[in-house]
Write a protein that holds these residues in place. Structure first.
Motif, PDB file in Angstrom:
ATOM      1  N   PRO A 245      32.916  50.124  64.824  1.00  0.00           N
ATOM      2  CA  PRO A 245      34.326  49.812  65.059  1.00  0.00           C
ATOM      3  C   PRO A 245      35.300  50.929  64.689  1.00  0.00           C
ATOM      4  O   PRO A 245      36.509  50.738  64.797  1.00  0.00           O
ATOM      5  CB  PRO A 245      34.544  48.597  64.159  1.00  0.00           C
ATOM      6  N   SER A 246      34.811  52.076  64.200  1.00  0.00           N
ATOM      7  CA  SER A 246      35.674  53.237  63.907  1.00  0.00           C
ATOM      8  C   SER A 246      36.796  52.866  62.951  1.00  0.00           C
ATOM      9  O   SER A 246      37.990  53.119  63.207  1.00  0.00           O
ATOM     10  CB  SER A 246      36.234  53.829  65.206  1.00  0.00           C
ATOM     11  N   THR A 247      36.416  52.285  61.834  1.00  0.00           N
ATOM     12  CA  THR A 247      37.395  51.807  60.859  1.00  0.00           C
ATOM     13  C   THR A 247      37.904  52.910  59.942  1.00  0.00           C
ATOM     14  O   THR A 247      37.244  53.911  59.711  1.00  0.00           O
ATOM     15  CB  THR A 247      36.767  50.719  59.974  1.00  0.00           C
ATOM     16  N   CYS A 248      39.102  52.677  59.397  1.00  0.00           N
ATOM     17  CA  CYS A 248      39.618  53.591  58.377  1.00  0.00           C
ATOM     18  C   CYS A 248      39.054  53.228  57.009  1.00  0.00           C
ATOM     19  O   CYS A 248      39.018  54.072  56.113  1.00  0.00           O
ATOM     20  CB  CYS A 248      41.140  53.587  58.358  1.00  0.00           C
ATOM     21  N   SER A 249      38.600  52.006  56.841  1.00  0.00           N
ATOM     22  CA  SER A 249      37.994  51.602  55.568  1.00  0.00           C
ATOM     23  C   SER A 249      36.492  51.863  55.603  1.00  0.00           C
ATOM     24  O   SER A 249      35.878  51.971  56.667  1.00  0.00           O
ATOM     25  CB  SER A 249      38.249  50.114  55.297  1.00  0.00           C
ATOM     26  N   LYS A 250      35.909  51.952  54.420  1.00  0.00           N
ATOM     27  CA  LYS A 250      34.481  52.247  54.322  1.00  0.00           C
ATOM     28  C   LYS A 250      33.655  50.974  54.443  1.00  0.00           C
ATOM     29  O   LYS A 250      34.023  49.926  53.904  1.00  0.00           O
ATOM     30  CB  LYS A 250      34.162  52.911  52.973  1.00  0.00           C
ATOM     31  N   PRO A 251      32.532  51.051  55.148  1.00  0.00           N
ATOM     32  CA  PRO A 251      31.645  49.885  55.209  1.00  0.00           C
ATOM     33  C   PRO A 251      31.015  49.627  53.852  1.00  0.00           C
ATOM     34  O   PRO A 251      30.544  50.534  53.182  1.00  0.00           O
ATOM     35  CB  PRO A 251      30.593  50.309  56.234  1.00  0.00           C
ATOM     36  N   SER A 252      31.040  48.380  53.436  1.00  0.00           N
ATOM     37  CA  SER A 252      30.367  47.990  52.200  1.00  0.00           C
ATOM     38  C   SER A 252      30.186  46.486  52.200  1.00  0.00           C
ATOM     39  O   SER A 252      30.872  45.763  52.936  1.00  0.00           O
ATOM     40  CB  SER A 252      31.169  48.402  50.957  1.00  0.00           C
ATOM     41  N   ALA A 253      29.285  46.010  51.360  1.00  0.00           N
ATOM     42  CA  ALA A 253      29.011  44.573  51.287  1.00  0.00           C
ATOM     43  C   ALA A 253      30.233  43.790  50.850  1.00  0.00           C
ATOM     44  O   ALA A 253      30.340  42.585  51.111  1.00  0.00           O
ATOM     45  CB  ALA A 253      27.846  44.312  50.337  1.00  0.00           C
ATOM     46  N   ASN A 254      31.190  44.452  50.195  1.00  0.00           N
ATOM     47  CA  ASN A 254      32.390  43.778  49.714  1.00  0.00           C
ATOM     48  C   ASN A 254      33.562  43.895  50.682  1.00  0.00           C
ATOM     49  O   ASN A 254      34.654  43.415  50.377  1.00  0.00           O
ATOM     50  CB  ASN A 254      32.798  44.354  48.355  1.00  0.00           C
ATOM     51  N   ASN A 255      33.345  44.527  51.828  1.00  0.00           N
ATOM     52  CA  ASN A 255      34.421  44.738  52.779  1.00  0.00           C
ATOM     53  C   ASN A 255      34.487  43.534  53.731  1.00  0.00           C
ATOM     54  O   ASN A 255      33.651  43.369  54.624  1.00  0.00           O
ATOM     55  CB  ASN A 255      34.151  46.032  53.564  1.00  0.00           C
ATOM     56  N   THR A 256      35.476  42.691  53.531  1.00  0.00           N
ATOM     57  CA  THR A 256      35.609  41.462  54.308  1.00  0.00           C
ATOM     58  C   THR A 256      35.753  41.754  55.796  1.00  0.00           C
ATOM     59  O   THR A 256      35.174  41.056  56.646  1.00  0.00           O
ATOM     60  CB  THR A 256      36.816  40.647  53.810  1.00  0.00           C
ATOM     61  N   TRP A 257      36.531  42.772  56.144  1.00  0.00           N
ATOM     62  CA  TRP A 257      36.739  43.100  57.552  1.00  0.00           C
ATOM     63  C   TRP A 257      35.412  43.444  58.217  1.00  0.00           C
ATOM     64  O   TRP A 257      35.117  42.951  59.303  1.00  0.00           O
ATOM     65  CB  TRP A 257      37.717  44.277  57.669  1.00  0.00           C
ATOM     66  N   TRP A 258      34.603  44.303  57.583  1.00  0.00           N
ATOM     67  CA  TRP A 258      33.316  44.688  58.144  1.00  0.00           C
ATOM     68  C   TRP A 258      32.368  43.499  58.251  1.00  0.00           C
ATOM     69  O   TRP A 258      31.653  43.338  59.246  1.00  0.00           O
ATOM     70  CB  TRP A 258      32.682  45.793  57.300  1.00  0.00           C
ATOM     71  N   ASN A 259      32.332  42.656  57.236  1.00  0.00           N
ATOM     72  CA  ASN A 259      31.455  41.482  57.281  1.00  0.00           C
ATOM     73  C   ASN A 259      31.826  40.559  58.442  1.00  0.00           C
ATOM     74  O   ASN A 259      30.954  40.056  59.171  1.00  0.00           O
ATOM     75  CB  ASN A 259      31.537  40.723  55.954  1.00  0.00           C
ATOM     76  N   THR A 260      33.110  40.341  58.637  1.00  0.00           N
ATOM     77  CA  THR A 260      33.568  39.500  59.742  1.00  0.00           C
ATOM     78  C   THR A 260      33.203  40.123  61.087  1.00  0.00           C
ATOM     79  O   THR A 260      32.765  39.425  62.017  1.00  0.00           O
ATOM     80  CB  THR A 260      35.085  39.285  59.656  1.00  0.00           C
ATOM     81  N   TYR A 261      33.383  41.419  61.189  1.00  0.00           N
ATOM     82  CA  TYR A 261      33.059  42.135  62.433  1.00  0.00           C
ATOM     83  C   TYR A 261      31.578  42.006  62.772  1.00  0.00           C
ATOM     84  O   TYR A 261      31.212  41.661  63.912  1.00  0.00           O
ATOM     85  CB  TYR A 261      33.448  43.604  62.293  1.00  0.00           C
ATOM     86  N   LEU A 262      30.707  42.258  61.807  1.00  0.00           N
ATOM     87  CA  LEU A 262      29.264  42.205  62.068  1.00  0.00           C
ATOM     88  C   LEU A 262      28.818  40.787  62.438  1.00  0.00           C
ATOM     89  O   LEU A 262      27.982  40.604  63.335  1.00  0.00           O
ATOM     90  CB  LEU A 262      28.491  42.715  60.859  1.00  0.00           C
ATOM     91  N   ASP A 263      29.371  39.797  61.749  1.00  0.00           N
ATOM     92  CA  ASP A 263      29.027  38.412  62.093  1.00  0.00           C
ATOM     93  C   ASP A 263      29.439  38.100  63.535  1.00  0.00           C
ATOM     94  O   ASP A 263      28.701  37.451  64.292  1.00  0.00           O
ATOM     95  CB  ASP A 263      29.726  37.440  61.143  1.00  0.00           C
ATOM     96  N   TYR A 264      30.595  38.582  63.947  1.00  0.00           N
ATOM     97  CA  TYR A 264      31.121  38.302  65.287  1.00  0.00           C
ATOM     98  C   TYR A 264      30.293  38.996  66.368  1.00  0.00           C
ATOM     99  O   TYR A 264      29.910  38.367  67.362  1.00  0.00           O
ATOM    100  CB  TYR A 264      32.581  38.741  65.374  1.00  0.00           C
ATOM    101  N   VAL A 265      30.022  40.286  66.206  1.00  0.00           N
ATOM    102  CA  VAL A 265      29.306  41.005  67.276  1.00  0.00           C
ATOM    103  C   VAL A 265      27.875  40.500  67.418  1.00  0.00           C
ATOM    104  O   VAL A 265      27.314  40.503  68.520  1.00  0.00           O
ATOM    105  CB  VAL A 265      29.327  42.535  67.049  1.00  0.00           C
ATOM    106  N   LYS A 266      27.301  40.008  66.319  1.00  0.00           N
ATOM    107  CA  LYS A 266      25.969  39.414  66.425  1.00  0.00           C
ATOM    108  C   LYS A 266      26.032  38.086  67.177  1.00  0.00           C
ATOM    109  O   LYS A 266      25.249  37.842  68.110  1.00  0.00           O
ATOM    110  CB  LYS A 266      25.359  39.199  65.042  1.00  0.00           C
ATOM    111  N   ALA A 267      26.971  37.252  66.787  1.00  0.00           N
ATOM    112  CA  ALA A 267      27.074  35.923  67.392  1.00  0.00           C
ATOM    113  C   ALA A 267      27.409  35.988  68.876  1.00  0.00           C
ATOM    114  O   ALA A 267      26.989  35.126  69.659  1.00  0.00           O
ATOM    115  CB  ALA A 267      28.135  35.101  66.650  1.00  0.00           C
TER     116      ALA A 267
END
Length: 565
Positions: A226-248
């Motif tokens: 997703p070319s985010t300005c924030s870093k991917p991490s297990a605590n990153n809510t935005w990234w977690n939501t994104y990964l759940d969505y693209v999988k579903a």
């Protein structure tokens, strides 16, 4: 992308390979780059003095270097004609990421000014392809969301009609131009309000619609995000939501991407793999750090560190561009400057040029404290090269050279080691690396070591190993691919694209090759030939002095917005 420093929106931020004799065993490059853990601190911290050791094992061999960190965001003229080819070919440039940002303000589809941005995108794509690179298109810039204005975003007020019309036109233009080999970076920094102001749920709907449209029109297209300005991490809510969505919704990108401004590609790549694994999603898709290097990190020392870390992570990288307006479309993403119309390389360009000169095979490196490296050996060319990078560290770096018996640089128990400093020169133009030491080392137990006195964290360093009988070292003033003197390069390009043409040769400066020298660089002489005459000049003084000219050298200014371009 444009001048956008990392915003404190979300989460936190912030790898080479065995041994047996001429018996050296080969491993996969990915395994080589991931095999060694490193001791690092958060990028962007202040310089600290600490002696450290970097160990090179020449017996543990990976694949050929791919120059995966040599990409840029914009930095090419609007019509795609400048800078000249050799500034790209000499650094083995691989990626261009663009979409006409900041051409007209406001500009793009939503401002009724799509054509100029599309024409520039097409021109830059053609130049990128001619140079052998991969073009990454930025639909958000063509739409008009380039961070300089607050446009209508796709789906605002539940209206997707303008978005549908935009993608119909864009996909039609792409197919008509034969651009089916591009990569699609659907939207830049959607977690940064400067680029997406309508919330994550609406962004995710836009992502799904874009993905499905691209797939329907070009089934084999490579989708990046997703070319985010924030870093991917297990605590990153935005990234977690994104990964759940693209999988579903079965719309996962072909290449996962994010920005390190600053950041550590190794830490972030490991985080993405962990997050994908936790969702039983494939972890073998490529990674792309498609903006790296904050404004205070764009120097040879930190550039070498990012190159080393991207190689270790097995992630492709594109250098951030912090310029604005016309300067965004020039200066090769601040690897170059100008005196009048004449391009001059900055220190970091020479660091990338050394990177581009590394051939043969990548070998294992064990990093030091806040110091990493990329090492290669080329037994056919009889050299071994080590590019060093600093994450803000200074002090003496001891480079241990192991299993030299598997290289071709040892003669009668000796090896020549040339240590060169790549000056930052306060961000000004430089004439090239400076030789710090040039010595013959005694090899004992198939090993030797050389010390690098790292006095300024912003400077970069390289170590070149040669057989003692090789008494030359490449001149610092000449373009390796074109033979053209780098301080004799103007903004005028020949109409013929071939550098072998009569027109191109008429503007080509021939530089000499300097012989083995003491711990300073002797000015190199060069001549400029034309059809009518020839003249001889001297390369500008050593890099500590600014280039002499009636017109001062200009470094591309940065804009006042908060994100990189």
């Amino acid at each position: 992308m444009r001048d956008i420093s990392p915003l404190p929106l979300l989460s936190a931020r912030t790898t080479r390979t065995a041994r047996t004799g001429v018996r050296s065993r080969t491993v996969t490059l990915a395994a080589l780059l991931a095999s060694v853990a490193a001791t690092v601190v958060l990028p962007g911290t202040s310089a600290q003095a600490a002696d450290t050791t970097v160990a090179v094992d020449f017996a543990t061999v990976g694949g050929a270097p791919t120059y995966r960190a040599s990409g840029t965001i914009y930095g090419m003229s609007e019509n795609g004609s400048l800078p000249q080819d050799h500034f790209y070919t000499d650094i083995k440039w691989r990626y261009m990421r663009a979409g006409g940002a900041q051409l007209d303000n406001p500009g793009g589809w939503v401002a009724g000014k799509y054509d100029r941005r599309w024409n520039s995108t097409l021109a830059q794509y053609k130049r990128t392809k001619a140079l052998g690179g991969t073009f990454v298109i930025l639909p958000h810039d063509l739409w008009g969301a380039d961070g300089t204005t607050t446009p209508t975003f796709p789906g605002d007020n539940g209206d997707w009609s303008r978005f549908d019309a935009f993608y119909d036109r864009l996909l039609s233009d792409v197919k008509a131009a034969g651009m089916t080999d591009i990569e699609w970076d659907i939207w830049n920094e959607p977690d940064c309000s400067l680029f997406w102001g309508s919330g994550q749920p609406q962004y995710l709907e836009m992502w799904k619609r874009s993905y499905q449209k691209i797939r329907a029109a070009i089934p084999g297209a490579v989708v990046v995000g997703p070319s985010t300005c924030s870093k991917p991490s297990a605590n990153n809510t935005w990234w977690n939501t994104y990964l759940d969505y693209v999988k579903a919704n079965n719309v996962a990108p072909d290449t996962y991407s994010w920005h390190d401004l600053p950041g550590d590609p190794v830490t972030d790549s490991n985080a993405v793999k962990s997050m994908l694994s936790a969702r039983s999603m494939t972890t073998s898709r490529p990674f792309q750090v498609n903006e790296y290097g904050n404004t205070n990190e764009q120097n040879p020392g930190r550039g070498g560190w990012y190159i080393s870390r991207l190689e270790r992570a097995g992630a492709d990288g594109l250098r951030a561009n912090w310029a604005s307006a016309a300067n965004l479309h020039d200066f090769q993403a601040k690897l170059l400057t100008k005196t009048g119309s004449q391009y001059l390389p900055l220190g970091e360009w020479f660091l990338y040029r050394y990177y581009g000169s590394q051939t043969g095979n990548v070998v294992k490196v064990t990093p030091g404290t806040n110091t990493d490296a990329l090492a290669t050996k080329d037994n056919s060319a009889r050299n071994a090269k080590i590019l060093l990078g600093s994450n803000g560290n200074t002090g003496t770096v001891t480079v241990n050279l192991g299993r030299l018996d598997t290289t071709s640089v040892v003669e009668n128990g000796k090896v020549r080691a040339v240590v060169q400093r790549v000056p930052n020169n306060n961000g000004g133009a430089v004439t090239g690396p400076v030789t710090v030491s040039d010595q013959t080392l005694t090899v004992s137990g198939d090993a030797a070591s050389v010390n690098v006195p790292w006095t300024a964290a912003a400077d970069g360093y390289t170590v070149t190993l040669l057989p003692p009988s090789d008494t030359t070292v490449s001149t610092v003033a000449v373009s390796e691919n074109s033979g053209q003197c780098l301080d004799d390069t103007t903004s005028a390009r020949p109409t013929a694209r071939s550098t072998s043409s009569t027109t191109a040769r008429a503007a080509t400066s021939r530089c000499s090759t300097s012989s083995r020298s003491p711990a300073r660089r002797t000015p190199t002489r060069w001549s400029t030939s034309t059809a009518a005459s020839a003249s001889t000049s001297t390369v500008p003084p050593p890099p500590t002095a600014p280039p002499s000219s009636s017109t001062p050298a200009t470094v591309p200014p940065t804009s006042s917005s908060s994100c990189a371009r």
